[in-house]
Design a protein around this motif. Structure first.
Motif, PDB file in Angstrom:
ATOM      1  N   ASP A 182       3.472 102.636 139.224  1.00  0.00           N
ATOM      2  CA  ASP A 182       4.491 101.601 139.346  1.00  0.00           C
ATOM      3  C   ASP A 182       4.036 100.247 138.840  1.00  0.00           C
ATOM      4  N   ALA A 183       2.884 100.191 138.170  1.00  0.00           N
ATOM      5  CA  ALA A 183       2.394  98.924 137.632  1.00  0.00           C
ATOM      6  C   ALA A 183       1.433  99.209 136.494  1.00  0.00           C
ATOM      7  N   SER A 184       1.822  98.838 135.289  1.00  0.00           N
ATOM      8  CA  SER A 184       0.990  99.181 134.143  1.00  0.00           C
ATOM      9  C   SER A 184      -0.131  98.177 133.907  1.00  0.00           C
ATOM     10  N   PHE A 185       0.076  96.901 134.277  1.00  0.00           N
ATOM     11  CA  PHE A 185      -0.873  95.825 133.978  1.00  0.00           C
ATOM     12  C   PHE A 185      -1.202  95.788 132.481  1.00  0.00           C
ATOM     13  N   ALA A 186      -0.220  96.230 131.648  1.00  0.00           N
ATOM     14  CA  ALA A 186      -0.469  96.333 130.207  1.00  0.00           C
ATOM     15  C   ALA A 186      -0.823  94.977 129.622  1.00  0.00           C
ATOM     16  N   GLY A 187      -2.010  94.896 128.988  1.00  0.00           N
ATOM     17  CA  GLY A 187      -2.411  93.700 128.274  1.00  0.00           C
ATOM     18  C   GLY A 187      -2.739  92.510 129.143  1.00  0.00           C
ATOM     19  N   GLN A 188      -2.886  92.707 130.454  1.00  0.00           N
ATOM     20  CA  GLN A 188      -3.135  91.561 131.320  1.00  0.00           C
ATOM     21  C   GLN A 188      -4.546  90.993 131.140  1.00  0.00           C
ATOM     22  N   GLN A 189      -5.519  91.869 130.876  1.00  0.00           N
ATOM     23  CA  GLN A 189      -6.882  91.391 130.626  1.00  0.00           C
ATOM     24  C   GLN A 189      -7.225  91.560 129.146  1.00  0.00           C
ATOM     25  N   GLU A 190      -8.339  90.957 128.756  1.00  0.00           N
ATOM     26  CA  GLU A 190      -8.656  90.864 127.336  1.00  0.00           C
ATOM     27  C   GLU A 190      -9.461  92.046 126.805  1.00  0.00           C
ATOM     28  N   THR A 191      -9.370  92.207 125.481  1.00  0.00           N
ATOM     29  CA  THR A 191     -10.206  93.133 124.716  1.00  0.00           C
ATOM     30  C   THR A 191     -10.902  92.334 123.620  1.00  0.00           C
ATOM     31  N   TYR A 192     -12.171  92.624 123.391  1.00  0.00           N
ATOM     32  CA  TYR A 192     -12.937  91.939 122.346  1.00  0.00           C
ATOM     33  C   TYR A 192     -13.462  92.978 121.366  1.00  0.00           C
ATOM     34  N   LEU A 193     -13.178  92.758 120.077  1.00  0.00           N
ATOM     35  CA  LEU A 193     -13.469  93.750 119.049  1.00  0.00           C
ATOM     36  C   LEU A 193     -14.656  93.324 118.181  1.00  0.00           C
ATOM     37  N   ASN A 194     -15.272  94.330 117.560  1.00  0.00           N
ATOM     38  CA  ASN A 194     -16.380  94.108 116.618  1.00  0.00           C
ATOM     39  C   ASN A 194     -17.502  93.300 117.267  1.00  0.00           C
ATOM     40  N   VAL A 195     -17.889  93.715 118.463  1.00  0.00           N
ATOM     41  CA  VAL A 195     -18.986  93.070 119.183  1.00  0.00           C
ATOM     42  C   VAL A 195     -20.285  93.761 118.757  1.00  0.00           C
ATOM     43  N   VAL A 196     -21.278  92.986 118.292  1.00  0.00           N
ATOM     44  CA  VAL A 196     -22.504  93.558 117.746  1.00  0.00           C
ATOM     45  C   VAL A 196     -23.723  92.908 118.403  1.00  0.00           C
ATOM     46  N   GLY A 197     -24.606  93.730 118.987  1.00  0.00           N
ATOM     47  CA  GLY A 197     -25.843  93.224 119.575  1.00  0.00           C
ATOM     48  C   GLY A 197     -25.782  93.128 121.092  1.00  0.00           C
ATOM     49  N   VAL A 242     -13.139  89.050 114.256  1.00  0.00           N
ATOM     50  CA  VAL A 242     -11.989  89.650 113.575  1.00  0.00           C
ATOM     51  C   VAL A 242     -11.117  88.539 112.996  1.00  0.00           C
ATOM     52  N   ARG A 243     -10.319  88.896 111.986  1.00  0.00           N
ATOM     53  CA  ARG A 243      -9.377  87.928 111.440  1.00  0.00           C
ATOM     54  C   ARG A 243      -8.120  88.659 110.975  1.00  0.00           C
ATOM     55  N   LYS A 275       5.209  95.799 108.378  1.00  0.00           N
ATOM     56  CA  LYS A 275       3.738  95.707 108.453  1.00  0.00           C
ATOM     57  C   LYS A 275       3.237  94.449 107.741  1.00  0.00           C
ATOM     58  N   GLU A 276       3.730  93.285 108.191  1.00  0.00           N
ATOM     59  CA  GLU A 276       3.524  92.032 107.478  1.00  0.00           C
ATOM     60  C   GLU A 276       2.053  91.595 107.401  1.00  0.00           C
ATOM     61  N   ILE A 277       1.288  91.900 108.440  1.00  0.00           N
ATOM     62  CA  ILE A 277      -0.104  91.455 108.516  1.00  0.00           C
ATOM     63  C   ILE A 277      -0.971  92.600 109.019  1.00  0.00           C
ATOM     64  N   LYS A 278      -2.284  92.421 108.933  1.00  0.00           N
ATOM     65  CA  LYS A 278      -3.210  93.377 109.536  1.00  0.00           C
ATOM     66  C   LYS A 278      -4.434  92.623 110.047  1.00  0.00           C
ATOM     67  N   MET A 279      -5.054  93.169 111.083  1.00  0.00           N
ATOM     68  CA  MET A 279      -6.272  92.588 111.641  1.00  0.00           C
ATOM     69  C   MET A 279      -7.463  93.391 111.129  1.00  0.00           C
ATOM     70  N   ILE A 280      -8.439  92.686 110.579  1.00  0.00           N
ATOM     71  CA  ILE A 280      -9.623  93.343 110.018  1.00  0.00           C
ATOM     72  C   ILE A 280     -10.877  92.715 110.597  1.00  0.00           C
ATOM     73  N   LEU A 281     -12.031  93.346 110.369  1.00  0.00           N
ATOM     74  CA  LEU A 281     -13.299  92.782 110.812  1.00  0.00           C
ATOM     75  C   LEU A 281     -13.664  91.609 109.918  1.00  0.00           C
ATOM     76  N   ALA A 282     -14.204  90.576 110.535  1.00  0.00           N
ATOM     77  CA  ALA A 282     -14.578  89.386 109.782  1.00  0.00           C
ATOM     78  C   ALA A 282     -15.964  89.558 109.174  1.00  0.00           C
ATOM     79  N   GLY A 283     -16.318  88.661 108.274  1.00  0.00           N
ATOM     80  CA  GLY A 283     -17.631  88.696 107.661  1.00  0.00           C
ATOM     81  C   GLY A 283     -18.712  88.195 108.603  1.00  0.00           C
ATOM     82  N   ALA A 284     -19.963  88.356 108.185  1.00  0.00           N
ATOM     83  CA  ALA A 284     -21.095  87.974 109.036  1.00  0.00           C
ATOM     84  C   ALA A 284     -21.124  86.487 109.325  1.00  0.00           C
ATOM     85  N   ASP A 285     -20.581  85.672 108.438  1.00  0.00           N
ATOM     86  CA  ASP A 285     -20.646  84.224 108.607  1.00  0.00           C
ATOM     87  C   ASP A 285     -19.475  83.661 109.409  1.00  0.00           C
TER      88      ASP A 285
END
Length: 794
Positions: A135-150, A277-278, A262-272
């Motif tokens: 009865d409660a999805s809590f969909a998207g209430q907390q964060e996700t972090y992508l392309n985390v390295v190290g 992500v961007r 499909k106007e935009i897409k999210m991709i991994l950012a460069g090392a600098d």
């Protein structure tokens, strides 16, 4: 359990471990442990435990601080925004207990070693202990972090996930659902990144999100990482697949393919880059093609069906496609929380009346209608300007918008698909929404009076002004049993699933011409003879509609088959009687390119229509395309419940010629259960009923045309309207006679029309005459069922 208390690998988790690692992570562990051998692919990972969260909070002395801050907010001493910001800052400034830090670093190193990499790129996903509940999805209430390295970056991401437990939206949602803030703990899932940045990703449901139809899988797909789909920042491709046929060999039951912008897409950012992500614009080529091919769509649908069967309930899933390997992965699975809990005993039907001009269109969510004034909000920072009960118009929403979404009478967004945040939350709130409009924030303005209509199928409309509309509530708990079958008349595939709960005996009349005029829009002969078309504007319009089809006739066959399959799916395994195209010549001429192929007739109503077209050289190839679509529907897609009906067949000799063309296209009466019916709407059908019965499996009485031609009355004439009556003795004689003759020959007879719902005594006439079935519009189904039950009982 042998794993450290602070972290546990997915391999060691089960569904029952919600209190330990939250709904998301326990579900990932359940799939890894139990469904891997059944083809479900889940990227490897580990979870921090709820104990690790509580020890972090306790070690930094934050329990009292959180309680005091939330109490001050409850007392009105500080605003929500400051309370959340203060708690988040305190969490982000906290230090890791030594044991927890060591456990996270060790688990990350082991995960990297498994992948054969030194520092593996991972996603850090929040998983609350009060999450993904029925009865409660809590969909998207907390964060996700992508392309985390190290290792260090993983520790920072985990701390950020902890802090996201106290965003304004998360605090508000817990308050709405009655959860104590201190009773909820957070686990973090650290999971190997799928290279969907160079592939694609999306969301899928094992149930139709609008109607609750439980036999389909709905799949949304976009290029790049999946956050754009979840956030509603992109308008994705959409697919529907019929679950019961997924295990049938040689059958490909894809009911719908809809190309998204499909106007935009999210991709991994460069090392600098500071951000891992961007977001970038998609190319014209990416916008013009589907993210998934048919094999991949069916693969995902099978995974969805497997997951649903294991959990024993409809599911909401996220998936990702690795651009390097082409593999499809499930990265999240949780219970669907709206349609699966809806009241199956009552069905509300909204219908639009007189309305103003269409301002904008988009994807409809909610099957309702709402009226009111527009409140245009560009930025979440301005939500205090929202007026209660207004229609929220914005570019896109995320969980920060929930406080005003629950105060809106309807929601309209520029971007997003049926699985976007705006769509999910509007369903949960019971508020109609139109998403993916593209230009709503440019066309609509503050305080403009509009009508939001989501009751006309997949497409939602914003009409100018306050329109008239009607609401009917159908009670499905007390439907009488009848010997006479009561079936449905359905023409619009987009609204067919709305009626799946009606206990009808099938579809007695599906109108092919509705699909041709609304989904295909092009005259079939204009597709066959495209190179010979003289009008350059017509050629350009057809080129646009048939984009992606090398053979333009394949566009007609594919579109017709898939559209009709959505009606067949609702009826299956009960029959769907499909009437082949019954346009009149002036209506055919209105199709794109039609004027080059249609004659001008003084009286099209009794002119070149129905069966007379099907064998005529001037349209025979067009009819062949219709037959090929039906063949695909029955043989390739699996809907062998589809039966064929021939309209306006004047003579038995004409029937022979039509049946011959059908057979040439693989539609042979009696083969693979194919039945062929004839409309009874011309007096010759009654007079020569014995002859027609030798050629067809049944008759379907078209009461309007039969009345018109029996009494010699133009049914559209205002002057003659008082004389037009299906209950006239002459018409009744026709009906009784054809029923008697048909039954004597061993074939069935049905009637399609509104007369039995308009006139209870007409239902009595039909029952007394021995009619086998009556087919009516869905909104009059219960009324006719009652009339028939009384007629049978009397």
């Amino acid at each position: 359990m042998s794993a450290p208390l602070e972290t546990i690998f997915f391999d060691d988790l089960r569904r029952a471990d919600v209190a330990l690692v939250g709904g998301k992570n326990s579900s990932l562990g359940e799939m890894v442990q139990t469904l891997g051998s059944m083809g479900i692919r889940v990227p490897p990972g580990f979870a921090t435990t709820s104990d690790a969260y509580r020890r972090f909070i306790e070690a930094n002395g934050l329990n009292a601080y959180i309680s005091d801050t939330m109490a001050a907010h409850a007392a009105g001493k500080i605003i929500l925004h400051k309370a959340g910001a203060d708690i988040r800052a305190a969490i982000l400034g906290g230090d890791w207990p030594a044991a927890a830090e060591a456990a996270i670093r060790d688990a990350y190193r082991k995960l990297s070693d498994r992948a054969g990499q030194t520092d593996l790129a991972v996603a850090a996903r929040s998983s609350a202990t009060a999450e993904d509940l029925p009865d409660a999805s809590f969909a998207g209430q907390q964060e996700t972090y992508l392309n985390v390295v190290g290792e260090d970056a993983v520790l920072v991401a985990c701390r950020k996930c902890y802090a996201s437990l106290f965003t304004d939206r998360a605090i508000t949602y817990r308050h709405l659902k009655g959860f104590d803030h201190t009773d909820v703990a957070l686990s973090v899932g650290v999971q190997q990144m799928v290279r969907s940045d160079i592939g694609g990703s999306g969301v899928m449901f094992s149930i139709d999100t609008e109607s609750g139809f439980d036999k389909v899988v709905l799949i949304n797909a976009a290029w790049g990482l999946g956050e754009t789909v979840v956030q509603g920042a992109v308008t994705p491709d959409e697919f529907q697949v019929y679950k019961p046929f997924l295990d049938r060999a040689g059958v490909r039951p894809i009911l719908e393919r809809m190309l998204g912008a499909k106007e935009i897409k999210m991709i991994l950012a460069g090392a600098d880059d500071d951000d891992p992500v961007r977001t970038v614009p998609t190319s014209r080529a990416e916008r013009g093609r589907f993210v998934l091919n048919d094999d991949e769509v069916l693969d995902l649908a099978r995974q969805a069906a497997t997951i649903e069967a294991h959990y024993g309930q409809p599911m909401d899933m996220e998936w990702a496609k690795d651009g390097n390997t082409g593999e499809l992965f499930i990265v999240q699975a949780r219970p669907e929380t709206v349609q699966s809990r809806s009241d199956a005993g009552a069905l509300k039907s909204f219908s639009i009346g007189d309305h103003g001009k269409t301002l904008i269109k988009g994807l409809s969510v909610g099957e309702q209608i709402a009226t009111g004034r527009v409140c245009l909000i560009d930025d979440v920072a301005d939500i205090d300007d929202f007026v209660d009960g207004a229609i929220l118009v914005t570019s896109t929403t995320d969980p920060d918008w929930v406080p005003i979404m629950k105060r809106a009478s309807a929601i309209v967004t520029d971007h997003g698909g049926r699985t976007s945040h705006a769509a999910i939350v509007s369903r949960e709130l019971g508020v109609p929404a139109i998403v993916g409009c593209g230009n709503a924030t440019h066309v609509l303005h503050d305080e403009q009076e509009v009508t939001i209509c989501c009751a006309e199928g997949d497409e939602g409309f914003v009409y100018d002004g306050i329109a008239d509309f009607d609401i009917k509530e159908l009670d499905l708990d007390h439907v009488p049993q009848t010997r006479t079958k009561v079936m449905l008349n359905l023409g619009n595939p987009a609204t067919a699933a709305r009626w799946w709960r009606l206990p009808a005996d099938g579809v007695g009349l599906a109108r092919m011409e509705f699909v041709i005029s609304n989904a295909i829009r092009v005259h079939p002969e204009a597709l066959i003879h495209f190179d010979a078309l003289r009008d350059p504007d017509v050629r350009e319009e057809i080129e646009t509609l048939t984009r992606g089809y090398a053979d333009k006739t394949a566009y007609f066959v594919d579109k017709l088959a898939t559209s009709l399959s959505r009606i067949a799916a609702v009826a299956y395994p009960k029959p769907m009687i499909l009437r082949m195209s019954d346009f009149k010549s002036n209506e055919y001429a209105d199709l794109i390119g039609g004027r080059e192929f249609e004659p001008h007739e003084a009286n099209p109503m009794i002119g070149w229509r129905g069966a007379s077209r099907y064998y005529d050289p001037a349209y025979r190839d067009g009819f062949r395309l219709e037959c090929r679509a039906v063949h695909k529907l029955r043989e390739e897609m699996g809907f062998d419940n589809v039966l064929v009906m021939i309209p306006f067949c004047r003579t038995p000799e004409e029937a022979d010629r039509v049946i011959e063309v059908m057979a040439e296209e693989g539609l042979r009466r009696g083969e693979n259960g194919l039945e062929v019916y004839v409309m009874c709407e011309v007096p010759s059908n009654v007079i020569l009923a014995e002859e027609f019965a030798k050629r067809f499996d049944g008759f379907s009485i078209g009461s309007n045309d039969l009345t018109q031609l029996t009494l010699g009355i133009d049914r559209d004439s205002d002057k003659l309207a008082p004389l037009f009556d299906e209950r006239h003795a002459a018409v009744e004689w026709m009906i009784r006679t054809v029923i008697d003759k048909a039954h004597a020959a061993g074939v069935k007879v049905g009637l399609c029309g509104q007369a039995p719902s308009n006139y209870p005594e007409f239902a009595q006439v039909l029952v007394d005459a021995g009619i086998d079935s009556i087919s009516v519009t869905p909104d009059s189904y219960l009324q006719v069922k009652d009339h028939v039950a009384k007629a049978e009982g009397g």
